[in-house]
Design an enzyme around this catalytic site. Sequence first.
Site, PDB file in Angstrom:
ATOM      1  N   GLN A 393     -67.672  35.382   8.150  1.00 42.40           N
ATOM      2  CA  GLN A 393     -67.333  34.459   7.064  1.00 42.40           C
ATOM      3  C   GLN A 393     -67.305  35.158   5.712  1.00 42.40           C
ATOM      4  O   GLN A 393     -66.802  34.604   4.747  1.00 42.40           O
ATOM      5  CB  GLN A 393     -68.389  33.344   6.980  1.00 42.40           C
ATOM      6  CG  GLN A 393     -68.313  32.344   8.102  1.00 42.40           C
ATOM      7  CD  GLN A 393     -69.553  31.478   8.169  1.00 42.40           C
ATOM      8  OE1 GLN A 393     -70.597  31.801   7.599  1.00 42.40           O
ATOM      9  NE2 GLN A 393     -69.460  30.368   8.870  1.00 42.40           N
ATOM     10  N   TRP A 395     -67.174  39.036   5.073  1.00 40.84           N
ATOM     11  CA  TRP A 395     -66.844  40.437   4.790  1.00 40.84           C
ATOM     12  C   TRP A 395     -65.407  40.622   4.320  1.00 40.84           C
ATOM     13  O   TRP A 395     -65.149  41.417   3.437  1.00 40.84           O
ATOM     14  CB  TRP A 395     -67.225  41.341   5.974  1.00 40.84           C
ATOM     15  CG  TRP A 395     -66.097  41.938   6.751  1.00 40.84           C
ATOM     16  CD1 TRP A 395     -65.524  41.415   7.860  1.00 40.84           C
ATOM     17  CD2 TRP A 395     -65.446  43.179   6.511  1.00 40.84           C
ATOM     18  NE1 TRP A 395     -64.550  42.254   8.315  1.00 40.84           N
ATOM     19  CE2 TRP A 395     -64.479  43.350   7.505  1.00 40.84           C
ATOM     20  CE3 TRP A 395     -65.577  44.180   5.527  1.00 40.84           C
ATOM     21  CZ2 TRP A 395     -63.654  44.458   7.568  1.00 40.84           C
ATOM     22  CZ3 TRP A 395     -64.738  45.286   5.583  1.00 40.84           C
ATOM     23  CH2 TRP A 395     -63.798  45.413   6.605  1.00 40.84           C
ATOM     24  N   VAL A 399     -58.727  37.407   4.563  1.00 40.53           N
ATOM     25  CA  VAL A 399     -58.377  37.055   5.940  1.00 40.53           C
ATOM     26  C   VAL A 399     -59.133  35.792   6.372  1.00 40.53           C
ATOM     27  O   VAL A 399     -58.541  34.888   6.985  1.00 40.53           O
ATOM     28  CB  VAL A 399     -58.685  38.231   6.911  1.00 40.53           C
ATOM     29  CG1 VAL A 399     -58.565  37.787   8.356  1.00 40.53           C
ATOM     30  CG2 VAL A 399     -57.726  39.383   6.656  1.00 40.53           C
ATOM     31  N   HIS A 400     -60.407  35.717   6.032  1.00 41.38           N
ATOM     32  CA  HIS A 400     -61.188  34.541   6.428  1.00 41.38           C
ATOM     33  C   HIS A 400     -60.589  33.261   5.821  1.00 41.38           C
ATOM     34  O   HIS A 400     -60.450  32.239   6.501  1.00 41.38           O
ATOM     35  CB  HIS A 400     -62.649  34.722   5.986  1.00 41.38           C
ATOM     36  CG  HIS A 400     -63.491  33.523   6.200  1.00 41.38           C
ATOM     37  ND1 HIS A 400     -63.786  33.033   7.467  1.00 41.38           N
ATOM     38  CD2 HIS A 400     -64.091  32.668   5.337  1.00 41.38           C
ATOM     39  CE1 HIS A 400     -64.531  31.951   7.352  1.00 41.38           C
ATOM     40  NE2 HIS A 400     -64.724  31.706   6.077  1.00 41.38           N
ATOM     41  N   HIS A 433     -55.563  43.242  15.546  1.00 44.58           N
ATOM     42  CA  HIS A 433     -56.310  44.502  15.566  1.00 44.58           C
ATOM     43  C   HIS A 433     -55.690  45.465  16.594  1.00 44.58           C
ATOM     44  O   HIS A 433     -55.522  46.652  16.329  1.00 44.58           O
ATOM     45  CB  HIS A 433     -57.784  44.253  15.901  1.00 44.58           C
ATOM     46  CG  HIS A 433     -58.592  43.838  14.700  1.00 44.58           C
ATOM     47  ND1 HIS A 433     -58.683  42.536  14.265  1.00 44.58           N
ATOM     48  CD2 HIS A 433     -59.340  44.562  13.848  1.00 44.58           C
ATOM     49  CE1 HIS A 433     -59.440  42.482  13.200  1.00 44.58           C
ATOM     50  NE2 HIS A 433     -59.868  43.693  12.916  1.00 44.58           N
TER      51      HIS A 433
END
Length: 505
Positions: A393, A395, A399-400, A433
């Site tokens: 949540q 880092w 993107v989050h 990824h």
Amino acid sequence: MGDRGGASGSRRRRTGPRTASGGSGGGGSSGSQPEDELRAAAAGAGADAGGGGDARTPDAAPALTRTPAGEGDGEGVEHSDLRCHRVQESLFSSASGFSNYRGILNWCVVMLILSNARLFLENIIKYGILVDPIQVVSLFLKDPYSWPSLCLIIVTNGFALAAFQVEKCLAKGTITERVGLLLHMANLITMLCFPAAVVLMVKSITPVGSVLALGFYTVLFLKMVSYYQVNLWCREYKAKKQAASETRKANGDVVSGGVKYPANLTYQDLYYFLFAPTLCYELNFPRSPRIRKRFLLRRLFEMLFFTQLLVGLIQQWMVPTIQNSMKPFRDMDYSRIIERLLKLAVPNHFIWLIFFYWFFHSCLNALAELMQFGDREFYRDWWNSESVTYFWQNWNIPVHKWCLRHFYKPALRMGVSKWMAKTGVFLASAFFHEYLVSVPLRMFRLWSFTGMMAQIPLAWIVGRFLQGNYGNAAVWLSLIIGQPVAVLMYVHDYYVLNYEAQMIS
Ligand SMILES: CC(C)(COP(=O)(O)OP(=O)(O)OC[C@H]1O[C@@H](n2cnc3c(N)ncnc32)[C@H](O)[C@@H]1OP(=O)(O)O)[C@@H](O)C(=O)NCCC(=O)NCCS
């Protein structure tokens, strides 16, 4: 003597007042005749009182206090006040309530610097200077006259403009929502397939150049999904307003003032979004009032400095460690593999931390400052994560934020369960990824995908069994150990596929 006094003073300060009148005893302001006499007697009886060396120093002279009438001798004072012991916990016992470990933290830093200085020296003695800036260029270019990665990046404009034209048509009503959706879907799928096909077919493109190009396409993909969804929400909002036959003109923008739909559909607005350090589109981004030149220069300097540092650390520390890990992998020598893995974990982790600061603080802030983009929350305090969930949540906030706004919450609104929605987000993240690693390496191994999907059971295990500092240690451990495992797997497989003959020789 001065030091002893100082230490004694510090000890008293930390351990707190010993008796109710301890403070006045030292100053002697409230001292009475019998008290003075007793003080003199106490000086002579210091050894008896058990104070040892301390008791004989004037600084450590025992304080004398009155005791409640009837408890001491006939004069209301007693020699028991000369005692130097009391019931108390050792500082390391949790019951002591002591929590100031600043000195130990400094010690850790000093030890870290010393041990890494040793490692640094060992590395230089063993390998000599390996840092080579020219070699960095060869990571991006095989042939100085062929720049396929740059060409791919330039082509991203075509996809962005195609999405823009579809939005224009949707706003004018020249195509239906269904056709608009199909066109956007086709554009988005091509956006992922086209660069992958180019990377797989064009031989002159390097793996590093491919990662860069595919990274641009991935960012563009996420941005275009957001662009389409937000404009769709605006159209839905506008239609709802019209259906409610409100008298004021519906504009679809939730923000009063500022740009309103469809006035946002301009090239300037599109390119501002494409360059802005965010993946989530908004009609009116919060803007900072001016460009702070000193702030910008600091960030640019950090960008340059950390780029050099990253390149240096990778060439000097990471590459030789990886190369030395190949033989144990080939021989399936498990104890040596673990030793190599732990050895690689240190440079890998340093590089990852520096990369975090370089990208999320220096680069994104520099870009935001240049564009006067106001929202600078690119990361939160992930280093305090006591759970894997908290880590994800906090880092990577761009993107989050995108995952929540364009995937997780819409899925929940459609009636999907929380667990399914979370699994869906991690599945999508795992796909990207893998896409960013497998395609450039031209090798499909799913290590990255598995690593990302493993976050779901890992989050459950850490959340269920480990809390507080233990949870935090588990998160750090998963970062420190998990990444080099994936790195070694890929590098090993890549070397086996491409350089096995050289390795054997
Ligand atoms: C999957 C993920 C989005 C879940 O996020 P989360 O914060 O743990 O999810 P939560 O269930 O706590 O809810 C988050 C939000 O949804 C809202 N929400 C929860 N249940 C809801 C429901 N039934 N209906 C509507 N909203 C709901 C919450 O209120 C919260 O809103 P807020 O953010 O405005 O406070 C997150 O773990 C994630 O981003 N994972 C992927 C990260 C990633 O791959 N990063 C790549 C970095 S390289």
